[in-house]
Design an enzyme around this catalytic site. Structure first.
Site, short mmCIF file in Angstrom:
data_model
loop_
_atom_site.label_atom_id
_atom_site.label_comp_id
_atom_site.label_asym_id
_atom_site.label_seq_id
_atom_site.Cartn_x
_atom_site.Cartn_y
_atom_site.Cartn_z
N LYS A 1 -19.59 9.67 18.94
CA LYS A 1 -19.96 8.71 17.89
C LYS A 1 -18.80 7.78 17.62
CE LYS A 1 -23.94 10.28 16.71
NZ LYS A 1 -25.08 9.37 16.75
N LYS B 1 -36.53 9.25 20.60
CA LYS B 1 -36.48 10.46 19.75
C LYS B 1 -37.94 10.88 19.53
CE LYS B 1 -32.03 9.73 17.43
NZ LYS B 1 -31.37 9.25 18.62
O1 LIG Z 1 -28.81 11.85 21.19
C1 LIG Z 1 -28.01 12.79 21.13
O2 LIG Z 1 -27.20 13.03 22.03
C2 LIG Z 1 -27.99 13.72 19.93
C3 LIG Z 1 -28.77 13.19 18.76
C4 LIG Z 1 -28.03 12.06 18.06
O3 LIG Z 1 -27.00 11.60 18.51
C5 LIG Z 1 -28.59 11.54 16.82
C6 LIG Z 1 -29.66 12.13 16.21
C7 LIG Z 1 -30.16 11.66 14.98
C8 LIG Z 1 -29.57 10.63 14.34
C9 LIG Z 1 -28.35 9.99 14.84
O4 LIG Z 1 -27.27 10.35 14.03
C10 LIG Z 1 -27.96 10.32 16.28
C11 LIG Z 1 -28.22 9.09 17.14
O5 LIG Z 1 -27.97 7.98 16.69
O6 LIG Z 1 -28.64 9.18 18.29
MG LIG Z 2 -28.10 6.96 18.57
#
Ligand SMILES: O=C(O)CCC(=O)C1=CC=C[C@@H](O)[C@@H]1C(=O)O
Ligand SMILES: [Mg+2]
Length: 311
Positions: free
Chosen positions: A135, A254
């Site tokens: 991140k 997602k």
């Molecule tokens: O995608 C991944 O590797 C893990 C999930 C992930 O990073 C996230 C899940 C949910 C909200 C966000 O903070 C974040 C994302 O931005 O992708």
């Molecule tokens: Mg993301």
């Protein structure tokens, strides 16, 4: 077909709060539902909203469940409106079987933001992860670029210390829409400078805000490093819109908030979607259903972002 419908809300704190550009996220709240058919066959589903990505809120999902009758028909489920994508996912996936392709999935490990990534990387590498997501846009860019240098050096040292010289690492950077135009250009030019056949910057995820689609399309045409849209393609209608506006880069999908699995399959069948499937930190109930879709719809080269359990 008629189903008896039951549901119960849950709230579970993460082991570690998740720090992103959106802020600090400390617990996952959602709804577990169960559908039982006339033969007594039960199916579990999960409603795991992510309202800051554009899904309905938990309150709206709860209200939706509370106003439903205790017995539902298949039509009731198929007709769940598109402004309840997490509910569409939860109810439809309760009726789905497991995919036989689950075992083929590769997983991406999530590195915490900031310098906390450095001690976590070796542990996840030893656990077998070869794709990682870090991140960014959480700390000042000067600090993160310096940390990026340390992280890439650590990755290369770790790989080179491995006996098996065929090792490699994919690194994903996720800005959650938090970079400025200048910062996004800086990150992409730094990533383009990484010339390694064992460390690849797989993509920069959502560098700019949802409103800056044209700018991200321009960036995707200017740099070697790929760009993935995430917040910009959180729901089925957003995926369709970005595809129609010319996006052929990576789509982070997602499943738990994108909407109807049935409609997602149709969309991926009708369009060339380079999809990376990603968690919303749902429980095992939602994870099972989401991974089924990932196994069915994602390219085998794309690790799924479901690697690290957050409970
Ligand atoms: O995608 C991944 O590797 C893990 C999930 C992930 O990073 C996230 C899940 C949910 C909200 C966000 O903070 C974040 C994302 O931005 O992708
Ligand atoms: Mg993301």
């Amino acid at each position: 077909m008629v189903y008896r419908f039951q549901f119960s809300p849950y709230s579970r704190p993460f082991k570690q709060p998740l720090k992103t550009h959106h802020g600090i996220w400390e617990k996952r709240e959602g709804i577990i539902l169960q559908l039982t058919d006339k033969q007594g066959k039960k199916g579990d589903g999960e409603i795991a909203p992510l309202s800051w990505f554009g899904s309905e809120t938990l309150g709206q999902a709860l209200e939706f469940c509370q106003q439903l009758p205790q017995t539902l028909t298949l039509e009731d489920i198929i007709e769940i409106p598109d402004n309840f994508p997490a509910c569409q996912f939860g109810f439809e996936s309760a009726l789905e079987e497991n995919s036989e392709f689950l075992s083929k999935l590769k997983f991406s490990g999530l590195l915490p933001s900031g310098n906390a990534a450095l001690p976590v990387f070796p542990t996840l590498f030893q656990q077998g992860f070869r794709t990682f997501k870090w991140k960014i846009a959480v700390h000042p860019i000067s600090e993160e670029l310096q940390l990026f240098q340390q992280l890439t050096e650590l990755i290369l040292t770790t790989i080179n210390s491995e006996t098996d010289k065929t090792e490699w690492v994919n690194l994903r950077l996720d800005a959650n829409g938090g970079l400025s135009w200048e910062e996004a250009n800086k990150w992409l030019s730094v990533c383009d400078e990484i010339k390694s056949d064992i460390l690849k910057i797989e993509y920069l995820e959502q560098p700019l805000s949802i409103e800056q689609f044209d700018e991200m399309l321009a960036l995707s045409r200017q740099y070697l490093t790929s760009i993935a849209l995430d917040e910009s393609v959180a729901t089925l209608s957003q995926i369709r819109d970005c595809y129609q506006r010319g996006w052929r880069g990576i789509f982070v999908i997602k499943p738990a908030i994108v909407g109807s699995p049935r409609k997602l399959r149709k969309l991926c069948r009708e369009n060339q979607i380079d999809a990376v499937f990603s968690s919303v930190f749902e429980t095992a109930v939602g994870r099972r259903a989401a991974l089924n879709l990932a196994a069915e719809l994602s390219h085998p080269k794309r690790a799924v972002g479901f690697g690290v359990e957050h409970w």
